[in-house]
Design a protein around this motif. Structure first.
Motif, PDB file in Angstrom:
ATOM      1  N   HIS A 125       0.829  -1.207   0.000  1.00  0.00           N
ATOM      2  CA  HIS A 125       0.000   0.000   0.000  1.00  0.00           C
ATOM      3  C   HIS A 125       0.866   1.261   0.000  1.00  0.00           C
ATOM      4  O   HIS A 125       0.598   2.214  -0.723  1.00  0.00           O
ATOM      5  CB  HIS A 125      -0.916  -0.031   1.211  1.00  0.00           C
ATOM      6  CG  HIS A 125      -2.092   0.871   1.092  1.00  0.00           C
ATOM      7  ND1 HIS A 125      -3.009   1.005   2.079  1.00  0.00           N
ATOM      8  CD2 HIS A 125      -2.522   1.684   0.109  1.00  0.00           C
ATOM      9  CE1 HIS A 125      -3.935   1.867   1.726  1.00  0.00           C
ATOM     10  NE2 HIS A 125      -3.657   2.296   0.529  1.00  0.00           N
ATOM     11  N   TRP A 126       1.922   1.261   0.788  1.00  0.00           N
ATOM     12  CA  TRP A 126       2.791   2.429   0.897  1.00  0.00           C
ATOM     13  C   TRP A 126       3.661   2.608  -0.338  1.00  0.00           C
ATOM     14  O   TRP A 126       3.817   3.712  -0.838  1.00  0.00           O
ATOM     15  CB  TRP A 126       3.654   2.305   2.147  1.00  0.00           C
ATOM     16  CG  TRP A 126       4.503   3.514   2.392  1.00  0.00           C
ATOM     17  CD1 TRP A 126       5.830   3.641   2.155  1.00  0.00           C
ATOM     18  CD2 TRP A 126       4.068   4.768   2.918  1.00  0.00           C
ATOM     19  NE1 TRP A 126       6.267   4.885   2.500  1.00  0.00           N
ATOM     20  CE2 TRP A 126       5.193   5.610   2.977  1.00  0.00           C
ATOM     21  CE3 TRP A 126       2.855   5.262   3.350  1.00  0.00           C
ATOM     22  CZ2 TRP A 126       5.130   6.907   3.437  1.00  0.00           C
ATOM     23  CZ3 TRP A 126       2.800   6.549   3.818  1.00  0.00           C
ATOM     24  CH2 TRP A 126       3.925   7.352   3.856  1.00  0.00           C
ATOM     25  N   GLU A 127       4.227   1.517  -0.848  1.00  0.00           N
ATOM     26  CA  GLU A 127       5.188   1.611  -1.952  1.00  0.00           C
ATOM     27  C   GLU A 127       4.541   1.749  -3.322  1.00  0.00           C
ATOM     28  O   GLU A 127       5.073   2.443  -4.183  1.00  0.00           O
ATOM     29  CB  GLU A 127       6.110   0.388  -1.957  1.00  0.00           C
ATOM     30  CG  GLU A 127       7.176   0.430  -0.906  1.00  0.00           C
ATOM     31  CD  GLU A 127       8.186   1.550  -1.102  1.00  0.00           C
ATOM     32  OE1 GLU A 127       8.561   1.823  -2.262  1.00  0.00           O
ATOM     33  OE2 GLU A 127       8.580   2.151  -0.094  1.00  0.00           O
ATOM     34  N   TRP A 142      -7.605   1.191  -0.589  1.00  0.00           N
ATOM     35  CA  TRP A 142      -7.329  -0.198  -0.929  1.00  0.00           C
ATOM     36  C   TRP A 142      -7.432  -0.966   0.377  1.00  0.00           C
ATOM     37  O   TRP A 142      -6.493  -1.024   1.153  1.00  0.00           O
ATOM     38  CB  TRP A 142      -5.943  -0.350  -1.562  1.00  0.00           C
ATOM     39  CG  TRP A 142      -5.653  -1.723  -2.048  1.00  0.00           C
ATOM     40  CD1 TRP A 142      -6.495  -2.558  -2.713  1.00  0.00           C
ATOM     41  CD2 TRP A 142      -4.417  -2.430  -1.915  1.00  0.00           C
ATOM     42  NE1 TRP A 142      -5.859  -3.732  -3.012  1.00  0.00           N
ATOM     43  CE2 TRP A 142      -4.588  -3.683  -2.538  1.00  0.00           C
ATOM     44  CE3 TRP A 142      -3.194  -2.137  -1.346  1.00  0.00           C
ATOM     45  CZ2 TRP A 142      -3.582  -4.625  -2.588  1.00  0.00           C
ATOM     46  CZ3 TRP A 142      -2.195  -3.075  -1.404  1.00  0.00           C
ATOM     47  CH2 TRP A 142      -2.379  -4.311  -2.025  1.00  0.00           C
ATOM     48  N   SER A 143      -8.592  -1.546   0.597  1.00  0.00           N
ATOM     49  CA  SER A 143      -8.862  -2.157   1.896  1.00  0.00           C
ATOM     50  C   SER A 143      -8.099  -3.459   2.069  1.00  0.00           C
ATOM     51  O   SER A 143      -7.732  -4.133   1.100  1.00  0.00           O
ATOM     52  CB  SER A 143     -10.364  -2.408   2.063  1.00  0.00           C
ATOM     53  OG  SER A 143     -10.784  -3.411   1.153  1.00  0.00           O
ATOM     54  N   LYS A 145      -9.384  -6.115   3.285  1.00  0.00           N
ATOM     55  CA  LYS A 145     -10.276  -7.187   2.853  1.00  0.00           C
ATOM     56  C   LYS A 145     -10.114  -7.442   1.350  1.00  0.00           C
ATOM     57  O   LYS A 145     -10.102  -8.587   0.906  1.00  0.00           O
ATOM     58  CB  LYS A 145     -11.721  -6.800   3.185  1.00  0.00           C
ATOM     59  CG  LYS A 145     -12.697  -7.904   3.023  1.00  0.00           C
ATOM     60  CD  LYS A 145     -12.485  -8.944   4.090  1.00  0.00           C
ATOM     61  CE  LYS A 145     -13.649  -9.910   4.115  1.00  0.00           C
ATOM     62  NZ  LYS A 145     -13.426 -10.982   5.049  1.00  0.00           N
ATOM     63  N   GLU A 146      -9.986  -6.379   0.569  1.00  0.00           N
ATOM     64  CA  GLU A 146      -9.768  -6.523  -0.869  1.00  0.00           C
ATOM     65  C   GLU A 146      -8.431  -7.224  -1.143  1.00  0.00           C
ATOM     66  O   GLU A 146      -8.331  -8.075  -2.026  1.00  0.00           O
ATOM     67  CB  GLU A 146      -9.803  -5.150  -1.528  1.00  0.00           C
ATOM     68  CG  GLU A 146      -9.720  -5.178  -3.027  1.00  0.00           C
ATOM     69  CD  GLU A 146      -9.809  -3.782  -3.610  1.00  0.00           C
ATOM     70  OE1 GLU A 146      -9.486  -3.640  -4.802  1.00  0.00           O
ATOM     71  OE2 GLU A 146     -10.184  -2.842  -2.894  1.00  0.00           O
ATOM     72  N   PHE A 147      -7.413  -6.878  -0.381  1.00  0.00           N
ATOM     73  CA  PHE A 147      -6.106  -7.525  -0.524  1.00  0.00           C
ATOM     74  C   PHE A 147      -6.204  -9.015  -0.207  1.00  0.00           C
ATOM     75  O   PHE A 147      -5.659  -9.863  -0.930  1.00  0.00           O
ATOM     76  CB  PHE A 147      -5.087  -6.839   0.395  1.00  0.00           C
ATOM     77  CG  PHE A 147      -3.763  -7.533   0.473  1.00  0.00           C
ATOM     78  CD1 PHE A 147      -2.899  -7.545  -0.609  1.00  0.00           C
ATOM     79  CD2 PHE A 147      -3.372  -8.182   1.632  1.00  0.00           C
ATOM     80  CE1 PHE A 147      -1.668  -8.183  -0.535  1.00  0.00           C
ATOM     81  CE2 PHE A 147      -2.153  -8.818   1.716  1.00  0.00           C
ATOM     82  CZ  PHE A 147      -1.302  -8.825   0.630  1.00  0.00           C
ATOM     83  N   ILE A 148      -6.916  -9.364   0.860  1.00  0.00           N
ATOM     84  CA  ILE A 148      -7.079 -10.768   1.239  1.00  0.00           C
ATOM     85  C   ILE A 148      -7.826 -11.523   0.135  1.00  0.00           C
ATOM     86  O   ILE A 148      -7.480 -12.656  -0.206  1.00  0.00           O
ATOM     87  CB  ILE A 148      -7.803 -10.890   2.596  1.00  0.00           C
ATOM     88  CG1 ILE A 148      -6.898 -10.380   3.716  1.00  0.00           C
ATOM     89  CG2 ILE A 148      -8.239 -12.319   2.879  1.00  0.00           C
ATOM     90  CD1 ILE A 148      -5.619 -11.164   3.864  1.00  0.00           C
TER      91      ILE A 148
END
Length: 177
Positions: A125-127, A142-143, A145-148
C-alpha cells in the motif's frame, strides 16, 4: 486509556485550555454506599489546522497510572502505540485462519501468517498504491479485505482448484464412442 466525554466536568475540562494534568474523581453508589475513585487525567492538545474546533485545537484526555508517563505528550505517545497494537489485532481477525486444533504451534503459525499478510499489505500500500507528494504520501483506498480476496484468488489459481477444463472447449470425441 482514553477518557470518554460523559460527565459535565470532563466535558468542561476537554473543551478549554491547553495541555495539562488534572486530578479527577468519579463517584458511584452501590448497595447504599458511595464509592469514590481519584485518578490523574492527562489532557493533550494538538493543533489540527482547523479540522476539529473552530480554532483547530484537538483535546484528548488519557487516564494513566504509570511511572513512565510524566506529561500529556507521553500519554498520547504511549496510547498511540497501544492503539496500533489493538488495530492490528482487529485487522488480523479478517485474515487469520480458523481452526479447532488445540496444538499451540499450529495456532501460532496461523497468527504469524496473518501478521505477515498485514505487513505485506502495508508495504504494498505504501510503496505501490500511495502517491508521493510534498508533505507525505497520499494513501488511496485499498482495503485489507480486498487484498485478502486478491491473495485468495491467486491461491485458488496457483493450486488449480478451479475447473481444469474450460467451458468453451469442444468435448473430446474419443470418450463418446
Amino acid at each position: 486509556m482514553p477518557i470518554v466525554r460523559w460527565g459535565q466536568t470532563i466535558k468542561q475540562e476537554l473543551s478549554e485550555g491547553w495541555s495539562r494534568v488534572i486530578q479527577h474523581d468519579m463517584t458511584a453508589k452501590l448497595d447504599g454506599h458511595s464509592w469514590t475513585v481519584e485518578f490523574l487525567v492527562y489532557i493533550d492538545c494538538t493543533y489540527q489546522n482547523g479540522r476539529c474546533d473552530e480554532h483547530g485545537v484537538a483535546r484528548h484526555g488519557y487516564a494513566a497510572d504509570a511511572p513512565f508517563i510524566e506529561s500529556p505528550r507521553d500519554a498520547r505517545y504511549h496510547y498511540a502505540k497501544r492503539f496500533g497494537i489493538e488495530a492490528s489485532y482487529r485487522l488480523s481477525e479478517q485474515s487469520i485462519a480458523t481452526t479447532s486444533t488445540q496444538n499451540p504451534v499450529v495456532r501460532l503459525l496461523y497468527v504469524v501468517v496473518s501478521l505477515l499478510l498485514q505487513n505485506v499489505w502495508r508495504y504494498l500500500h505504501w510503496e505501490y498504491v500511495a502517491t508521493p507528494r510534498r508533505g507525505g504520501r497520499r494513501l488511496w483506498k485499498w482495503s485489507f479485505k480486498e487484498f485478502i480476496n486478491m491473495i485468495q484468488r491467486a491461491a485458488w489459481t496457483a493450486l488449480a482448484t478451479r475447473r481444469a477444463v474450460p467451458a468453451n472447449r469442444p468435448p473430446d470425441d474419443r470418450f463418446t464412442r
